[in-house]
Motif scaffolding. Structure first.
Motif, PDB file in Angstrom:
ATOM      1  N   SER A   1      21.627  27.678   2.530  1.00 40.14           N
ATOM      2  CA  SER A   1      22.042  26.419   3.161  1.00 40.14           C
ATOM      3  C   SER A   1      21.433  25.195   2.499  1.00 40.14           C
ATOM      4  N   SER A   2      20.255  25.362   1.909  1.00 41.24           N
ATOM      5  CA  SER A   2      19.492  24.198   1.448  1.00 41.24           C
ATOM      6  C   SER A   2      19.005  24.391   0.025  1.00 41.24           C
ATOM      7  N   ASP A   3      19.467  23.527  -0.864  1.00 41.98           N
ATOM      8  CA  ASP A   3      18.940  23.557  -2.225  1.00 41.98           C
ATOM      9  C   ASP A   3      17.425  23.333  -2.218  1.00 41.98           C
ATOM     10  N   ALA A   4      16.974  22.458  -1.337  1.00 43.35           N
ATOM     11  CA  ALA A   4      15.542  22.148  -1.297  1.00 43.35           C
ATOM     12  C   ALA A   4      14.737  23.378  -0.878  1.00 43.35           C
ATOM     13  N   PHE A   5      15.217  24.089   0.134  1.00 39.12           N
ATOM     14  CA  PHE A   5      14.520  25.306   0.557  1.00 39.12           C
ATOM     15  C   PHE A   5      14.554  26.345  -0.559  1.00 39.12           C
TER      16      PHE A   5
ATOM     17  N   PRO B   1      27.105  30.471   8.972  1.00 37.56           N
ATOM     18  CA  PRO B   1      25.822  31.077   8.573  1.00 37.56           C
ATOM     19  C   PRO B   1      24.726  30.029   8.541  1.00 37.56           C
ATOM     20  N   ARG B   2      23.476  30.473   8.818  1.00 34.61           N
ATOM     21  CA  ARG B   2      22.361  29.530   8.865  1.00 34.61           C
ATOM     22  C   ARG B   2      21.160  29.984   8.044  1.00 34.61           C
ATOM     23  N   PHE B   3      21.341  30.944   7.161  1.00 37.15           N
ATOM     24  CA  PHE B   3      20.226  31.391   6.330  1.00 37.15           C
ATOM     25  C   PHE B   3      19.794  30.253   5.408  1.00 37.15           C
ATOM     26  N   ALA B   4      18.510  29.934   5.443  1.00 37.84           N
ATOM     27  CA  ALA B   4      18.032  28.700   4.804  1.00 37.84           C
ATOM     28  C   ALA B   4      18.207  28.717   3.287  1.00 37.84           C
TER      29      ALA B   4
ATOM     30  N   GLN C   1      26.593  23.657  11.760  1.00 36.75           N
ATOM     31  CA  GLN C   1      25.652  24.713  12.174  1.00 36.75           C
ATOM     32  C   GLN C   1      25.156  24.497  13.600  1.00 36.75           C
TER      33      GLN C   1
ATOM     34  N   THR D   1      21.938  21.258   2.673  1.00 39.39           N
ATOM     35  CA  THR D   1      22.360  20.376   1.593  1.00 39.39           C
ATOM     36  C   THR D   1      23.816  19.983   1.826  1.00 39.39           C
TER      37      THR D   1
ATOM     38  N   LEU E   1      11.563  26.102   9.114  1.00 36.84           N
ATOM     39  CA  LEU E   1      12.829  25.739   8.477  1.00 36.84           C
ATOM     40  C   LEU E   1      13.739  26.958   8.327  1.00 36.84           C
ATOM     41  N   ALA E   2      13.124  28.113   8.100  1.00 40.44           N
ATOM     42  CA  ALA E   2      13.925  29.335   7.949  1.00 40.44           C
ATOM     43  C   ALA E   2      14.495  29.782   9.285  1.00 40.44           C
TER      44      ALA E   2
ATOM     45  N   ALA F   1      30.991  24.254  -4.591  1.00 41.24           N
ATOM     46  CA  ALA F   1      30.412  23.770  -3.342  1.00 41.24           C
ATOM     47  C   ALA F   1      31.479  23.654  -2.255  1.00 41.24           C
TER      48      ALA F   1
ATOM     49  N   THR G   1      18.111  24.742  10.379  1.00 42.23           N
ATOM     50  CA  THR G   1      18.041  25.190   9.013  1.00 42.23           C
ATOM     51  C   THR G   1      18.324  23.977   8.153  1.00 42.23           C
ATOM     52  N   PRO G   2      17.474  23.681   7.152  1.00 43.26           N
ATOM     53  CA  PRO G   2      17.821  22.535   6.298  1.00 43.26           C
ATOM     54  C   PRO G   2      19.190  22.750   5.643  1.00 43.26           C
TER      55      PRO G   2
ATOM     56  N   ASP H   1      31.575  19.605   2.109  1.00 38.18           N
ATOM     57  CA  ASP H   1      31.466  19.168   3.503  1.00 38.18           C
ATOM     58  C   ASP H   1      32.290  17.902   3.730  1.00 38.18           C
TER      59      ASP H   1
ATOM     60  N   ALA I   1      31.196  25.285   1.478  1.00 41.19           N
ATOM     61  CA  ALA I   1      31.397  24.506   2.708  1.00 41.19           C
ATOM     62  C   ALA I   1      32.414  25.185   3.617  1.00 41.19           C
TER      63      ALA I   1
ATOM     64  N   THR J   1      30.871  28.101   5.305  1.00 42.52           N
ATOM     65  CA  THR J   1      30.020  27.636   6.412  1.00 42.52           C
ATOM     66  C   THR J   1      30.886  27.273   7.617  1.00 42.52           C
TER      67      THR J   1
END
Lengths: 350, 350, 350
Positions: free
Chosen positions: C47-51, C41-44, A226, A26, C189-190, C29, A23-24, A31, C33, C36
């Motif tokens: 987890s990812s600002d980009a996603f 958890p690994r939901f994209a 993760q 950020t 990625l998801a 944030a 999973t990507p 962290d 963290a 996490t």
């Protein structure tokens, strides 16, 4: 088709296969704080935005090993969920600095496959690359891992063992460090009077301190990345398993050894490359980790008047001081308390 | 010259010596979240940017004790790595608010030295100052600590015992609090109907709740502050030591007592000064901490219609309720369950 | 008047009473963290600002259950400090996305009161609402909790049992999800090839993995939410109590089950509603949590071509694999290892 991922088995891999991992992630200041709380690193560049800016970083970069663990963690559900053992790493290069706010993803390529003679397992060789959302590569490395076959009767693939990278050449390293302004490097704040010039090939350094690991700590660290490897998290099954206990993620030992190495290598602010690493023995909660290092080599970086590289071999032990530098004997057998043998290039200011 | 820092011994200190400590540390929202997870503070000003802004802070300031621990942590590798005991603190003043993003550094001056009659140890008196990257002082305090001599045969320095600050005068405190807009102070959100006017000198308050400490918790806290004192982290050596166990950092008790004190002192949003503190007995993982406080004094702040100060004595115990206010007997001997005797000034809204 | 909050007893509540809870809390944030690190958890999307940005969120929203726990935590000092048991929740709706930087507060209304026949306890029904500093409601839910009376002799109020919400209708859900751009949703990625269309009513999914809980972990989580329920933190009193141990906050089990559910429900990125939840048995540190889910229903969302809802029943167990879907027997009695029976609506991309 089952919705549950039971992980890939040896038969599921094919040479040249490319896997884009979930999973990507950020990376944030949260962290970084957790990494500090879990390992206690004190390298000034990563600890202080003000120090980092004084030497020409835009802000503190994320600790190299945190980047490594996050990228590594992404590969686990696809590569090593059914692993028997993580056999080694090589050729790890840190290619660009990572800052809070950057999103990390990982892709792996299968570069070798070799079934073991028992037909029950095989070795998978994989090159994994971590990159940012804009495509910038931040890390690549090779690892090889012994993975279970789903069925011993399944045919073996043609064996392909890739040429593993040996010692990385200095010229492929250092790109994750901007040209430093050494006028801004303050030895007092950095916590070390010793820069690159002060180290000699062959020199041994006892990192002195010991750090005891708790179950909550290694579980929190490994979930932070993760990383889903079951052996780290499930006492219900591991209690019946090989060790009767949860196994601490090998990368936890690396991070502890790296944090401990501040005492003696305080100016070694950056891990530029990982030549190789081997988890010699397992670590469990309740054990205390110590470390020592030896300077194996010393190289300038072409075109870089600011930093030089030391090739460092770091040995970590459990429940044993490293004051007398525990090591391998002449036959190559390790002192029974050694748990890690790591060969890295670190960067220091000149 | 060894690259490893084995810490300063009593002989290594000289009167007037000034030490610039490593490692500067940028405090972030990640550190704040960890502090919340480790201690559970509920003071509204530090918890909510919206609340803080409503009363005229630009955003939530970082908890005062987190600032203290980070500054204190920096001093450990130079001052107290070879300490036998941390004997006390005095004269602690919080001088400016700290916000996420600020970088903290510390400098110490040796203000007193007195060898003990056994010639094996001596007391080092030190004034430490924490400051931001722009030079703003955020905290100063005095502590005295018993440090081992390297060699009992080494000559003693001329004994100098500084005059220790007693109770801090209100007029030197309060600078870390901007002029508050009390129209924005909401008692419901703050969690307390009691403001400065509602407290009476002599009043005793049982903070009621108890908090059990785990090894992982105090280790994570203490590493978060980059405090390197060995006794907190190394079960391998401490198991053979005086207590057979790792010792919890004394500051951990202070932070627990402060967080517990919300129940009864919910509006006491700021620690303005530390008159003195004494760790009466050690704390170990598995123990449960309780606390009670007494109002020793009550003072306005000149020119400040917004806030007033209470001088609070906070007693913490282990494994014993504070409902009956355990204390010293008439001869000064503490109840055997008391672990902390802390004398602080706190600020409350009027 | 005592300054210490000893919590409300059954007699202290009145029908229609509205309570504005302390302490507002800015989510950062750092909290994300920690969440996490504690649950993995690994939901994209989270987890990812980009996603998140690729599918039309401005950035990663905060995990829904972290929002729930923070809002719930605020209600504890006023509602359930003297609770005997948290009996159930219903009608939980996630109304708006929460992002780092948002400040959460909570208000509760007493909607029902019924004294028990023993005159020693009563059931309090409460609707709690979480909102941001600008007034945006982010969550509401009903819970009912058995609370001690201060004095059995006190008269009982007229019993009022509110109509509890049953299954939430899809049309009241989904507002916390912006209209998604599914061109940006990358299955690799998801971490799941299975979207809304791929699930069938009645389908059972074993989430496979197990997670062992440590004392430090559940304490840190529960303090992170500023939840002050004594049973989670005080071994000194709980050691003498009903279980002889600290009790893990029930919400910890929900978060573990939700994180484990990624394995099989990886595209179920959002908890849209909580139809009901019941903590069937207590969890203690050292236990290992497993989970499985069944699809109870499947509904589109009107006007939303992007996402659909699955109604999921998630069962969590301790120290028992869920490979054979442990459940209730025909008489409604649970398998003795079941600890949670949760009924939620989750959103998946179409």
């Amino acid at each position: 088709m089952s919705k549950t991922n039971s992980g890939n088995f040896f038969e599921d891999f094919s040479l040249g296969q490319v896997i884009a991992h979930a999973t990507p992630r950020t990376v944030t200041a949260g962290d970084v704080a957790l990494y500090t709380a879990l390992f206690g690193p004190r390298f000034a560049v990563q600890s202080s935005d003000a120090f980092a800016q004084a030497v020409n970083y835009p802000q503190s970069p994320v600790d190299d090993m945190l980047v490594f663990h996050i990228v590594f963690g992404k590969t686990v559900p696809d590569i090593s969920l059914n692993a028997v053992a993580n056999l080694g790493y090589a050729g790890g290069r840190f290619l660009a600095p990572v800052y809070p706010g950057d999103t990390l993803s990982a892709v792996s390529e299968i570069i070798g496959l070799k079934e073991n003679s028992n037909s029950k397992t095989g070795v998978v060789y994989v090159r994994s690359t971590g990159y940012k959302a804009d495509g910038t590569e931040v890390l690549d490395y090779v690892r090889w891992v012994m993975v279970k076959k789903r069925n011993a009767a399944n045919p073996a693939p043609a064996p392909v063992v890739p040429e593993l990278p040996g010692e990385l050449a200095p010229q492929v390293l250092g790109n994750a460090v901007p040209m430093l302004d050494l006028d801004g490097w303050n030895n007092d704040l950095a916590g070390s009077a010793h820069r690159w010039d002060d180290y000699a090939i062959g020199e041994k350094i006892d990192h002195a301190d010991g750090m005891t690991v708790e179950e909550a700590e290694h579980q929190m660290a490994t979930r932070l990345y993760q990383n889903t490897a079951k052996v780290h998290f499930n006492q219900h099954t591991e209690g019946e398993g090989r060790f009767g206990r949860r196994l601490v993620y090998g990368g936890h030992v690396i991070s502890l050894a790296r944090a401990l190495s501040f005492n003696g290598l305080g100016a070694a602010f950056h891990v530029a490359g990982i030549n190789g690493g081997r988890h010699v023995a397992p670590l469990f909660a309740g054990d205390t980790v110590y470390a020592w290092s030896q300077v194996l080599d010393k190289q300038p970086l072409e075109g870089r008047p600011d930093v030089g590289l030391l090739r460092i071999r770091t040995i970590a032990t459990k429940n044993r001081s490293c004051a007398d530098f525990p090591d391998q004997d002449s036959a190559g057998a390790y002192d029974p308390d050694v748990i890690l043998d790591l060969d890295i290039w670190v960067a220091l200011p000149k």
